[in-house]
Motif scaffolding. Structure first.
Motif, PDB file in Angstrom:
ATOM      1  N   LEU A 127      43.083  26.120  36.890  1.00  0.00           N
ATOM      2  CA  LEU A 127      41.791  26.121  36.203  1.00  0.00           C
ATOM      3  C   LEU A 127      41.220  27.538  36.098  1.00  0.00           C
ATOM      4  CD1 LEU A 127      39.971  23.914  34.997  1.00  0.00           C
ATOM      5  CD2 LEU A 127      38.697  23.905  37.146  1.00  0.00           C
ATOM      6  N   LEU A 128      41.294  28.302  37.183  1.00  0.00           N
ATOM      7  CA  LEU A 128      40.779  29.673  37.164  1.00  0.00           C
ATOM      8  C   LEU A 128      41.636  30.571  36.281  1.00  0.00           C
ATOM      9  CD1 LEU A 128      39.718  30.173  40.899  1.00  0.00           C
ATOM     10  CD2 LEU A 128      38.315  29.478  38.945  1.00  0.00           C
ATOM     11  N   ASN A 129      42.935  30.299  36.221  1.00  0.00           N
ATOM     12  CA  ASN A 129      43.799  31.055  35.298  1.00  0.00           C
ATOM     13  C   ASN A 129      43.385  30.803  33.847  1.00  0.00           C
ATOM     14  OD1 ASN A 129      45.286  32.198  37.358  1.00  0.00           O
ATOM     15  ND2 ASN A 129      46.928  30.684  37.272  1.00  0.00           N
ATOM     16  N   HIS A 130      43.029  29.550  33.539  1.00  0.00           N
ATOM     17  CA  HIS A 130      42.504  29.262  32.197  1.00  0.00           C
ATOM     18  C   HIS A 130      41.234  30.062  31.940  1.00  0.00           C
ATOM     19  CE1 HIS A 130      45.179  26.248  30.622  1.00  0.00           C
ATOM     20  NE2 HIS A 130      45.030  25.433  31.659  1.00  0.00           N
ATOM     21  N   GLY A 168      34.477  47.131  34.442  1.00  0.00           N
ATOM     22  CA  GLY A 168      35.855  47.544  34.672  1.00  0.00           C
ATOM     23  C   GLY A 168      36.845  46.724  33.872  1.00  0.00           C
ATOM     24  N   ASP A 169      36.633  45.404  33.832  1.00  0.00           N
ATOM     25  CA  ASP A 169      37.552  44.544  33.080  1.00  0.00           C
ATOM     26  C   ASP A 169      37.454  44.813  31.580  1.00  0.00           C
ATOM     27  OD1 ASP A 169      38.358  43.428  35.432  1.00  0.00           O
ATOM     28  OD2 ASP A 169      37.192  41.589  35.231  1.00  0.00           O
ATOM     29  N   LEU A 170      36.223  45.027  31.089  1.00  0.00           N
ATOM     30  CA  LEU A 170      36.036  45.306  29.664  1.00  0.00           C
ATOM     31  C   LEU A 170      36.764  46.586  29.264  1.00  0.00           C
ATOM     32  CD1 LEU A 170      32.642  45.118  27.768  1.00  0.00           C
ATOM     33  CD2 LEU A 170      34.174  47.039  27.440  1.00  0.00           C
ATOM     34  N   ARG A 205      45.246  34.180  48.302  1.00  0.00           N
ATOM     35  CA  ARG A 205      45.753  35.540  48.104  1.00  0.00           C
ATOM     36  C   ARG A 205      45.385  36.100  46.739  1.00  0.00           C
ATOM     37  NH1 ARG A 205      49.887  32.938  50.994  1.00  0.00           N
ATOM     38  NH2 ARG A 205      51.000  32.340  49.096  1.00  0.00           N
ATOM     39  N   ARG A 206      45.052  35.229  45.796  1.00  0.00           N
ATOM     40  CA  ARG A 206      44.767  35.678  44.425  1.00  0.00           C
ATOM     41  C   ARG A 206      43.280  35.744  44.092  1.00  0.00           C
ATOM     42  NH1 ARG A 206      47.021  33.422  39.345  1.00  0.00           N
ATOM     43  NH2 ARG A 206      46.176  35.438  38.689  1.00  0.00           N
ATOM     44  N   MET A 207      42.399  35.297  44.978  1.00  0.00           N
ATOM     45  CA  MET A 207      40.977  35.200  44.623  1.00  0.00           C
ATOM     46  C   MET A 207      40.405  36.536  44.160  1.00  0.00           C
ATOM     47  SD  MET A 207      39.724  32.237  44.449  1.00  0.00           S
ATOM     48  CE  MET A 207      37.994  32.697  44.309  1.00  0.00           C
ATOM     49  N   LYS A 208      40.918  37.633  44.718  1.00  0.00           N
ATOM     50  CA  LYS A 208      40.402  38.949  44.304  1.00  0.00           C
ATOM     51  C   LYS A 208      40.703  39.239  42.840  1.00  0.00           C
ATOM     52  CE  LYS A 208      44.487  41.580  45.788  1.00  0.00           C
ATOM     53  NZ  LYS A 208      45.298  40.388  46.107  1.00  0.00           N
ATOM     54  N   ASP A 209      41.689  38.538  42.255  1.00  0.00           N
ATOM     55  CA  ASP A 209      42.024  38.751  40.846  1.00  0.00           C
ATOM     56  C   ASP A 209      40.986  38.131  39.909  1.00  0.00           C
ATOM     57  OD1 ASP A 209      44.356  40.014  41.662  1.00  0.00           O
ATOM     58  OD2 ASP A 209      45.556  38.184  41.531  1.00  0.00           O
ATOM     59  N   TYR A 210      40.248  37.130  40.420  1.00  0.00           N
ATOM     60  CA  TYR A 210      39.268  36.434  39.579  1.00  0.00           C
ATOM     61  C   TYR A 210      37.937  37.166  39.673  1.00  0.00           C
ATOM     62  CZ  TYR A 210      42.955  32.957  39.928  1.00  0.00           C
ATOM     63  OH  TYR A 210      44.172  32.321  39.901  1.00  0.00           O
ATOM     64  N   THR A 211      37.907  38.341  39.046  1.00  0.00           N
ATOM     65  CA  THR A 211      36.763  39.237  39.187  1.00  0.00           C
ATOM     66  C   THR A 211      35.486  38.655  38.585  1.00  0.00           C
ATOM     67  OG1 THR A 211      37.558  40.366  37.200  1.00  0.00           O
ATOM     68  CG2 THR A 211      38.130  41.344  39.325  1.00  0.00           C
ATOM     69  N   PHE A 212      35.615  37.612  37.745  1.00  0.00           N
ATOM     70  CA  PHE A 212      34.415  37.051  37.117  1.00  0.00           C
ATOM     71  C   PHE A 212      33.485  36.396  38.128  1.00  0.00           C
ATOM     72  CE2 PHE A 212      38.226  34.462  35.975  1.00  0.00           C
ATOM     73  CZ  PHE A 212      38.046  33.384  36.837  1.00  0.00           C
TER      74      PHE A 212
END
Length: 298
Positions: free
Chosen positions: A168-171, A230-232, A112-119
């Motif tokens: 790990l992805l949150n880090h 967008g993130d920048l 459900r959170r993968m879309k948050d990891y835009t990198f």
């Protein structure tokens, strides 16, 4: 152009490396255990995170070549292509990798959170460059996942492994936040150029010819991926690029409402709106007034 090898599953990639598959949907690779390989471009059917421990020269990522430096973290999502064409030479990779298939994530918090990891949608030139402390945190996370996989698969494996990947992805999100901060001067240059491009968009006929300005246009002009751009912008200003575009549109509408006798419809079409009521709705959302109410009060 050379062949592209389809890596549809984690097992496909492990077989290519000559490594054992402990779980069909997730793997941790230590490239020091992998024999020398021939170059080949690979199309990935799963997520991958690569840590390059040594400078490995130019590497083809999609349609472009990038010079990967030591300590680079590269994120690959399903459908992306990475690697070089086979030139007959063997090479040794130094580093580590985490591979996980989208099927592993189904029904999980991480899914459900993968879309948050835009990198995972950044260009390779926007890869993450880690400090020594960050590198150690990343490697410790890989060790925990590897140790869980080596225990054997049971009913707890999926929840434990996906929870560890999520941490790990949150880090990595935190590491990227640090990278945005440490590149403040570069980021400021991007913001200045974004403002210049936004101003120049309305100086010619682009709104009438192309319609409303959109985020991808500015990202392309700045040679950035849309997600990284967008993130920048959001981290530097607190607003998304789309919000900046809306603010500029409202400012331009205010200028035309005060300086001309053009109708709201004429102003809307001049700014690139397809339908006048879209301008009225955006204007009221941003100012609390309709365009005509603003004109009367100005």
């Amino acid at each position: 152009m050379g062949i592209i090898l389809n890596m549809d599953s984690v097992g496909d990639y492990n077989s290519f490396l000559g490594q054992e598959t402990l779980h069909p949907l997730v793997s941790v690779v230590d490239f020091s255990r992998v024999p020398p390989l021939r170059h080949v471009r690979k199309a990935y059917g799963f997520y991958a995170v690569f840590l390059k421990d040594l400078k490995c020269g130019d590497l083809r990522y999609g349609r472009h070549y990038y010079d990967y430096q030591e300590g680079t973290l590269v994120f690959v999502s399903p459908g992306q292509v990475l690697g070089n064409d086979d030139n007959g030479e063997y090479f040794r990779v130094e580093g580590h990798a985490l591979l996980f298939h989208p099927d592993l994530l189904r029904g999980t918090s991480l899914g459900r959170r993968m879309k948050d990891y835009t990198f995972f949608s950044y260009d390779a030139s926007e890869s993450l460059h880690m400090s020594e402390r960050e590198r150690n945190l990343f490697l410790n996370g890989l060790t925990e996942i590897r140790e869980e996989l080596e225990r054997g698969v049971d009913r707890h494996t999926k929840s434990i492994v996906t929870a560890n990947i999520e941490v790990l992805l949150n880090h990595c999100m935190r590491f990227y936040d640090r990278q945005f901060i440490t590149r403040e001067n570069v980021n400021r240059d991007v913001l200045t150029e974004f403002e210049r491009l936004l101003d120049s968009y309305f100086e010619g006929d682009k709104p009438q010819e192309w319609g409303l300005p959109y985020v991808q246009y500015f990202a392309d002009e700045l040679h950035l991926s849309a997600n990284y751009f967008g993130d920048l912008v959001k981290k530097e200003t607190g607003k998304t690029p789309q919000e900046h575009i809306h603010i500029k549109l409202v400012d331009k509408a205010k200028e035309l409402l005060c300086a001309t006798n053009k109708s709201v419809s004429e102003i809307a079409y001049e700014l690139g709106f397809k339908y006048p009521h879209h301008l009225s709705r955006m204007f009221k959302k941003n100012t609390g007034y309709s365009p005509n109410e603003f004109r009367l009060s100005a």
